[in-house]
Design a protein around this motif. Structure first.
Motif, short mmCIF file in Angstrom:
data_model
loop_
_atom_site.label_atom_id
_atom_site.label_comp_id
_atom_site.label_asym_id
_atom_site.label_seq_id
_atom_site.Cartn_x
_atom_site.Cartn_y
_atom_site.Cartn_z
N TYR A 12 5.89 4.76 -13.77
CA TYR A 12 4.67 5.97 -13.70
C TYR A 12 3.43 4.80 -13.35
CZ TYR A 12 1.93 9.96 -14.25
OH TYR A 12 1.01 11.09 -14.17
N TRP A 13 2.90 5.07 -12.20
CA TRP A 13 1.68 4.22 -11.65
C TRP A 13 0.67 5.06 -11.77
CZ3 TRP A 13 -1.28 0.19 -10.65
CH2 TRP A 13 -2.26 0.35 -9.87
N THR A 14 -0.41 4.97 -12.62
CA THR A 14 -1.47 5.82 -12.99
C THR A 14 -2.92 5.45 -11.99
OG1 THR A 14 -2.39 4.63 -14.84
CG2 THR A 14 -0.61 6.33 -15.19
N GLY A 15 -2.69 4.50 -11.36
CA GLY A 15 -4.03 4.18 -10.58
C GLY A 15 -4.28 4.68 -9.48
N TYR A 16 -4.88 4.20 -8.40
CA TYR A 16 -5.22 4.90 -7.12
C TYR A 16 -4.10 4.20 -5.98
CZ TYR A 16 -9.38 6.19 -9.29
OH TYR A 16 -10.48 7.13 -10.27
N GLN A 17 -4.45 4.93 -4.74
CA GLN A 17 -3.61 4.65 -3.66
C GLN A 17 -3.28 3.35 -2.87
OE1 GLN A 17 -5.65 7.31 -3.45
NE2 GLN A 17 -6.79 7.23 -1.64
N ALA A 18 -4.54 2.51 -2.90
CA ALA A 18 -4.64 1.56 -2.10
C ALA A 18 -3.70 0.19 -2.96
CB ALA A 18 -6.04 0.97 -2.03
N GLU A 19 -3.88 0.38 -4.33
CA GLU A 19 -2.96 -0.61 -4.98
C GLU A 19 -1.43 0.05 -5.08
OE1 GLU A 19 -5.68 0.50 -6.30
OE2 GLU A 19 -7.15 -1.22 -6.03
N GLY A 20 -1.35 1.16 -5.42
CA GLY A 20 -0.38 2.02 -5.40
C GLY A 20 0.68 1.78 -4.38
N ALA A 21 0.21 1.86 -3.27
CA ALA A 21 1.10 1.79 -2.06
C ALA A 21 1.70 0.38 -1.89
CB ALA A 21 0.37 2.01 -0.62
N LEU A 22 0.97 -0.73 -2.29
CA LEU A 22 1.36 -2.12 -2.48
C LEU A 22 2.49 -2.26 -3.35
CD1 LEU A 22 -1.96 -3.89 -1.84
CD2 LEU A 22 0.37 -4.09 -0.29
N LEU A 23 2.40 -1.46 -4.62
CA LEU A 23 3.05 -1.68 -5.72
C LEU A 23 4.60 -1.04 -5.53
CD1 LEU A 23 4.18 -2.20 -8.69
CD2 LEU A 23 3.07 0.02 -9.24
N ILE A 24 4.48 0.09 -4.72
CA ILE A 24 5.72 0.98 -4.46
C ILE A 24 6.53 -0.17 -3.21
CG2 ILE A 24 6.57 2.91 -3.01
CD1 ILE A 24 4.30 4.38 -4.18
N ARG A 25 5.90 -0.50 -2.23
CA ARG A 25 6.47 -1.30 -1.25
C ARG A 25 7.34 -2.46 -2.07
NH1 ARG A 25 3.41 -1.19 4.24
NH2 ARG A 25 4.87 -2.79 4.99
N GLN A 26 6.55 -3.25 -2.81
CA GLN A 26 6.83 -4.49 -3.44
C GLN A 26 8.15 -3.84 -4.53
OE1 GLN A 26 3.67 -7.10 -4.78
NE2 GLN A 26 2.64 -6.52 -2.84
N LEU A 27 7.87 -2.84 -5.26
CA LEU A 27 9.07 -2.50 -6.10
C LEU A 27 10.37 -2.33 -5.27
CD1 LEU A 27 7.29 0.03 -8.70
CD2 LEU A 27 8.92 -2.02 -9.13
N ARG A 28 10.21 -1.72 -4.20
CA ARG A 28 11.64 -1.32 -3.52
C ARG A 28 12.09 -2.48 -2.87
NH1 ARG A 28 12.82 3.12 -6.14
NH2 ARG A 28 11.83 5.12 -5.30
N GLU A 29 11.17 -3.38 -2.23
CA GLU A 29 11.57 -4.71 -1.59
C GLU A 29 12.25 -5.40 -2.64
OE1 GLU A 29 8.76 -7.54 0.64
OE2 GLU A 29 8.76 -5.47 1.55
N GLY A 30 11.94 -5.41 -4.01
CA GLY A 30 12.24 -6.29 -4.88
C GLY A 30 13.54 -5.58 -5.61
N GLY A 31 14.04 -4.60 -4.97
CA GLY A 31 15.37 -4.15 -5.40
C GLY A 31 15.32 -3.00 -6.55
N TYR A 32 13.96 -2.47 -6.79
CA TYR A 32 14.13 -1.58 -7.77
C TYR A 32 14.60 -0.19 -7.09
CZ TYR A 32 12.47 1.76 -11.39
OH TYR A 32 12.50 2.75 -12.37
N GLU A 33 15.33 0.52 -7.91
CA GLU A 33 16.07 1.75 -7.34
C GLU A 33 15.79 3.16 -8.15
OE1 GLU A 33 19.84 0.56 -6.69
OE2 GLU A 33 19.59 -0.42 -4.86
N GLY A 88 -6.40 -0.53 -14.98
CA GLY A 88 -7.69 -1.03 -15.63
C GLY A 88 -9.04 -0.33 -15.74
N ASP A 89 -9.42 0.63 -15.00
CA ASP A 89 -10.58 1.61 -14.90
C ASP A 89 -10.22 2.59 -15.88
OD1 ASP A 89 -9.60 4.08 -12.76
OD2 ASP A 89 -8.53 2.43 -12.73
N ALA A 90 -11.50 3.54 -16.01
CA ALA A 90 -11.39 4.52 -17.10
C ALA A 90 -10.31 5.46 -17.04
CB ALA A 90 -12.71 5.28 -17.28
N TYR A 91 -9.97 6.02 -15.57
CA TYR A 91 -9.18 7.20 -15.31
C TYR A 91 -7.68 6.61 -15.36
CZ TYR A 91 -5.81 9.13 -11.86
OH TYR A 91 -4.85 9.53 -11.46
N SER A 92 -7.23 5.53 -14.73
CA SER A 92 -6.02 5.23 -14.77
C SER A 92 -5.72 4.56 -16.35
CB SER A 92 -5.47 3.94 -14.05
OG SER A 92 -6.15 2.96 -14.14
#
Lengths: 380, 304
Positions: free
Chosen positions: A232-253, A181-185
């Motif tokens: 494709y995640w276009t934001g920053y690492q703090a949220e990105g790390a959580l997204l990656i964890r939850q995607l893999r935990e949720g079974g996304y391959e 939601g910020d200008a960059y991402s």
């Protein structure tokens, strides 16, 4: 009561005029061409992006130290820095920018979060102070640039092109995109959607989360219902790390790729094992630049940490600025701007720098990185 | 995945988030019930709980590992310590203000909140920290519902804590005293109830539950941050209002309902994840307009 208030105001106005006059006196003193030259650094030194911001501040200080040790600029004048903390936040950034302008810096380096950098461009433009933007690269910065900012990192357009190219080469046909939601991402996501659809492919999920979001379970569920080949995640690492964890935990391959805002080592540290195999459209990371090896050694000798993703670019920005001051032959801000405009192939650690008519880097500097064994590695 | 499968998954997501909200909301509601204070520092207590869990695990991991046994031990120790912190805050910051106008104590709560999160910001250097729990993230299916061992244990733990609290409130003398003080503090004092002691116990229990939620969030999300308490504080407040502030089963119900509203809200076309918070606070406003006493609240005149 009224009378005393009036006197108080009168007193304040008089005081302001006196101090104003003193300020003017200072101005003429610096134009004599004597003494130290004050350069502003604007980076986030607190908040969620402080890690990258402090790395950048250190890199600028290291460059200044080296320049001063080699005799300074303009025949022996020393560079001095002052730092404004933009906190990766637009309102903090405008306050920091006003502060830096009032300190009468002759030029600036910095700019990490595009959203924070964006509103400062007009402030520096109005004050007539040139700004070498080291990292921020949203395309919206190009439109808002009054001509005083010079971007030495490639823009969102180049990055989106790198991402699309990589997806196609992996045989990906559908992607999901998500920004914070910020200008960059938002800009990077928008550019990616435009280029991906222009290439004839499909976007099957498109979402936005807020900065600071910790729970992506709803998005993950949507993703699992549509199962795109890549995300494709276009934001920053703090949220990105959580997204990656939850995607893999949720079974996304499928393939997960992140933008350069998530290229810090911190992403891999926070995401842990889930980060393995994640791709990144990254900036020219300091580690992979052959020219930067001595910079890394000097950096680690001066500061108790590794240089982050953007340290090399910040170092380049500072050296470029010193070079421009030298070429301008004065510490006058307008002359420095003209010298920056005329930059022609300045050799930085991350490659030669020259600018387009829009003051953006005249080449793409993006590389594809992959997380392997807990570190970023260059994908050939 | 078909729509009903997506909704089933969201139901489970919502229950898990909702149980975190519920645990934090209980503390909000208990404190409001007993001293009519909106304790804005409560979200930060949740954050302190997460950090104390992190410190415990960092120390304990080399000795007893970072699996479930060490987590349960860490949970109990942190709940005790953070509960005591809640009592100390109550003694130092709130008790001297009990006779002052309500606004003064509210502002004190804001100050406590700032002191807590700024202290942790300095100690943690403002960075995100990895919560070092080593628990199973392997997922398995029940029908089409994807679950992990961690999620099931967390949700069971959250509901167990709520159940224990419910028993404490309804079946012990302390619980009875709390409910009595919520009705009429002065009369309780006249009847020989040690009001200050009961208030301290209320803070202990509320803070301990928030700490438990903080540790669970650390285990679930994997990273923690000094500002993580801010939004959950607001959400828990919302949950407490939805359930009827001051009513403890209402806080649990409100938390679960809010979690479910958020999870299903993101499935409505054009709402999406970014509108999640707008969605939940819009519900807060609707409740304040149409049912200001919440789901389980009685009318104001009766309660006083």
């Amino acid at each position: 009561m009224f009378k005393s208030k009036k006197y108080l105001i009168l007193l304040l106005v008089t005081a302001m005029m006196i101090f104003g006059a003193v300020g003017c006196g200072d101005d003429t003193a610096t134009e004599d061409g004597e003494g130290d030259i004050l350069i502003g650094i604007m980076v986030p030194t607190t908040g969620s992006e402080a890690a990258d911001g402090i790395d950048m501040e250190n890199a600028a200080k290291l460059a200044v130290e080296e320049i001063n040790a080699a005799g300074g600029v303009l025949g022996g004048r020393m560079l001095v820095t002052t730092t404004g903390d933009d906190g990766c936040d637009p309102s903090m950034a405008t306050a920091a920018a006003s502060q830096l302008v009032s300190e009468e810096v002759v030029a600036l380096v910095g700019g990490y979060c595009s959203g924070a950098t964006l509103p400062t461009l007009a402030i520096y433009g109005d004050a007539g102070i040139p700004f070498v933007v080291a990292a921020s690269n949203a395309t919206s910065l190009i439109d808002e640039n009054p001509g005083w900012a010079f971007m030495i990192n490639s823009t969102g357009l180049d990055q989106a092109a790198s991402a699309v190219e990589k997806f196609i080469s992996l045989g990906v046909e559908t992607i999901g995109v998500i920004d914070s939601g910020d200008a960059y991402s938002a800009d990077l996501k928008e550019q990616t959607i435009i280029q991906w659809e222009a290439a004839g492919y499909e976007i099957v999920a498109d979402d936005t989360v807020q900065r600071g979001e910790v729970d992506f379970s709803a998005f993950v569920t949507t993703i699992m219902a549509n199962t795109p080949d890549a995300i494709y995640w276009t934001g920053y690492q703090a949220e990105g790390a959580l997204l990656i964890r939850q995607l893999r935990e949720g079974g996304y391959e499928g393939v997960i790729m992140v933008g350069d805002g998530s290229s810090a080592q911190e992403l891999i540290d926070l995401a842990g094992d889930a980060a393995e195999g994640v791709l990144c459209t990254g900036p020219p990371l300091t580690d992979f630049l052959p020219a930067a090896q001595s910079f890394i050694e000097n950096y680690e000798a001066s500061f108790p940490r590794e240089p982050g993703a953007y340290a090399a670019l910040m170092y380049d920005a500072t050296k470029l600025l010193a070079d421009a001051i030298e070429r301008a032959g004065s510490d006058d801000s307008a002359a420095i701007k003209e010298a920056l405009d005329a930059t022609d192939g300045f050799e930085g650690l991350a490659g030669p720098i020259m600018f387009t008519e829009q003051n953006t880097l005249a080449r793409s500097n993006f590389v594809i990185l992959e997380a392997r064994d807990g570190r970023w590695a260059l994908v050939e | 995945m078909a729509l009903h499968e997506v909704l089933l998954q969201q139901l489970f997501n919502g229950l898990l988030i909702g149980s975190f909200y519920g645990l934090v909301a209980i503390g909000y509601s208990m404190v409001y019930g007993i001293i009519k204070l909106l304790n804005f520092a409560h979200g930060d207590i949740y954050m302190i709980g997460a950090f104390s869990g992190l410190i415990f695990l960092t120390i304990a991991a080399p000795v007893i590992g970072a699996g479930w046994p060490s987590l349960i031990l860490g949970l109990l120790i942190s709940m005790t310590l953070v509960g005591l912190l809640g009592v100390v805050i109550q003694r130092v910051a709130y008790r001297p203000m009990l006779k002052a106008p309500r606004l003064s104590i509210l502002i004190t709560a804001l100050a406590v909140s700032m002191i807590l999160y700024n202290t942790v910001m300095i100690i943690s250097a403002g960075r995100y920290r990895v919560f070092p729990a080593e628990v199973g993230t392997e997922s398995f299916f029940i029908g089409t519902l994807r679950l992990t061992e961690t999620r099931i244990i967390l949700i069971v733990a959250a509901f167990s804590l709520m159940f224990i609290l419910h028993m404490f409130i309804t079946r012990t003398m302390y619980g009875k005293a709390m409910r009595a003080i919520a009705l009429d503090r002065d009369t309780c004092q006249l009847m020989g109830i040690d009001v200050y002691k009961i208030i301290a116990i209320t803070f202990f229990v509320g803070s301990a539950l928030a700490a438990a939620a903080g540790i669970m969030a650390g285990v679930y999300y994997g990273t923690i941050h000094f500002f993580m308490g801010f939004l959950i504080g607001l959400k828990a407040f919302t949950a407490a209002v939805i359930g009827g502030i001051g009513i403890i089963p209402g806080a649990m119900l409100g938390g679960l309902l809010l979690g479910l509203l958020e999870a299903f809200g993101t499935q409505i076309p054009f709402i999406g994840t970014v509108w999640k918070d707008v969605f939940s606070f819009a519900f807060l406003i609707l409740f304040l307009i149409f049912k200001p006493n919440g789901l389980l609240g009685r009318s104001e005149s009766e309660r006083m």
